[in-house]
Design an enzyme around this catalytic site. Structure first.
Site: not given
Ligand code: UD1
Ligand code: CA
Length: 459
Positions: A15, A22, A73
């Protein structure tokens, strides 16, 4: 009890529409992931694992001097999957692991500490940091049972009508008991609307295994995640306000806090006045009683007491007390300016030492030079430090007077207590006590204008 932390930073940030990972986007001049690392380190959590994937090399490079470990990852299959990738880091560890996300830079030390204390004191196996918000769009909802205990977290996209109304949200920041976390991570499935392994599902699994799950809430401004450029600007505004208010509480006058940009790691002494439009970056120290007039950029520098700076750029340099800089001066890295000195308008100083009480008031370039104390530079002096191949050094002793429009062709030495005539091009050493004149002698051709018929006076 030991404590360690994991920061999730492998996501792409779709996004944001960006080529940069990011978590490397900056808030108040510092990468988001580094804000999180620095905050955890200030809480005495030294054992930090960063989970990287998208732009892994770049994230590693930007965090390299912070002494953290990394887990890779390869594919971003969700926040739960991300944590599975740090199994090696957690192996043989006991006690608490704090989990944070690299895209939520506003979390404060006090809150991290509070979360860990609450987790330990309540003997919880998992503790979630939550917030109560007006608009919960996009966040996971905290679902509680009749006894008001946390049952589970449901992601926005998986919520029922009823669940969408819940205003308590998941911050994405937690404490876990390491043993219980490892035991239960493998039980996650990806059967949800996004086909991801959600870390949030661990909560329900723990609860069903009779583990105690706790939650404490904080102001939403601390847990805001940055998923877009708009949210990046919002985070910037919140942190800017917090930083500026801290300085004002410490006795700094900031005339227009909305238009003053100070990095988190800057220190400023009492009674310093900061005018609008200043950018103060990196690890800068500005001591007491300084006046920073509008529109300067000061980066990684030390500014001693009672310095005045106007409309200038100062990078990685040291400015002595009572000195004035600008307007429109450029002090480049590794410069050391003494006290009671003057670096005036359109003066550029590059990697040079300038002694106390030396005045370089206008239109002058000084590069790779050592200048003593009590010198005076006329307008338009140039240190000719580059011969097309090498940068050479110029040394100027104390109490010397360098006339206007002088070239000092390096390498060259000007000893103490000398005078150099205006317009001279100096290529040889000037001995102490001498006047150096190095310019063509003036010749006056009497009556020349009249002879050429160029006289404008028609009579
Ligand atoms: C996540 C939470 C949500 C919370 C929100 C708060 C989950 C499923 N959801 O959602 O409940 O309200 O954060 O901001 O956890 N990342 C990885 N590997 C992945 C996916 C994500 O390292 O495979 C990292 C991203 O870089 C990021 C963080 O995890 O720093 C959060 O991921 P993001 O996709 O932004 O989660 P949200 O949809 O915001
Ligand atoms: Ca997030």
């Amino acid at each position: 009890m030991d404590k360690c932390a994991i920061i999730l930073a492998a996501g792409k940030g779709k996004r944001m529409k960006t080529n940069l990972p990011k978590v490397l986007h900056k808030v108040c001049g510092k990468e988001m992931v580094n804000h999180v690392i620095d905050t955890l380190k200030r809480c005495d959590i030294d054992d930090i694992d960063v989970i990287i994937g998208n732009g892994a090399e770049e994230v590693k490079k930007s965090t390299q001097n912070r002494n953290v470990s990394y887990s890779i990852q390869k594919e971003q299959l969700g926040t739960g999957h991300a944590l599975m990738c740090s199994k090696d880091f957690l192996k043989n560890k006991e006690g608490v692991v704090a989990v944070f996300t690299g895209d939520a830079p506003l979390i404060r030390e006090e809150t991290v500490q509070k979360l860990i204390e609450f987790h330990k004191n309540g003997d919880y196996k998992a503790t979630i940091l939550t917030a109560i918000v007006e608009d919960a769009t996009g966040y996971g909802r905290i679902i509680r049972n009749k006894e008001n205990e946390v049952e589970k977290i449901v992601e926005h996209k998986d919520c029922t009508e009823e669940e969408l109304k819940v205003r308590e949200i998941n911050s994405g920041m937690y404490c876990f008991d390491i043993k219980e976390l490892i035991k239960n991570l493998d039980k996650l499935s990806n059967s949800n609307s996004q086909g991801e392994y959600y870390l949030t599902d661990v909560i329900e699994i723990l609860k069903n295994n009779n583990c105690k799950v706790g939650a404490i809430d904080v102001n939403v401004d601390e847990i805001r995640g940055v998923n877009s450029r708009i949210q990046l600007a919002e985070a910037e505004e919140i942190l800017r306000k917090r930083i500026n208010e801290k300085h004002m509480e410490n006795g700094v006058t900031i005339i227009d806090p909305k238009n003053t940009y100070i990095s988190k790691d800057t220190e400023i002494g009492e009674d310093t006045i900061i005018y609008p439009g200043n950018m103060i970056e990196g690890k800068t120290i500005i001591k007491e009683g300084c006046i920073i007039y509008p529109n300067s950029r000061i980066q990684d520098s030390i500014i001693e007491e009672k310095v005045t700076i106007q409309n200038s750029v100062i990078l990685e340099s040291h400015i002595g007390e009572n000195t004035t800089v600008g307007p429109f001066a450029y002090v480049r890295p590794q410069s050391e300016i003494g006290s009671n000195a003057r670096i005036g308008d359109f003066v550029e100083i590059k990697k040079s030492k300038i002694g106390n009480n030396t005045k370089i008031s206008h239109l002058t370039y000084i590069g790779d030079a050592e200048v003593g104390s009590g010198c005076n530079f006329g307008c338009g002096t140039v240190v000719v430090n580059y011969d097309g191949k090498n940068k050479n050094k110029t040394i100027i002793g104390d109490d010397s007077f360098i006339g206007c429009n002088v070239n000092l062709v390096s390498p060259v030495e000007v000893e103490d207590n000398t005078y150099i005539a205006a317009g001279s091009t100096i290529t040889k050493k000037v001995p102490s006590g001498a006047l150096a004149v190095a310019r063509a002698k003036q010749v006056n051709k009497e009556g020349w204008v009249q002879r050429k018929g160029l006289n404008k006076d028609k009579k």
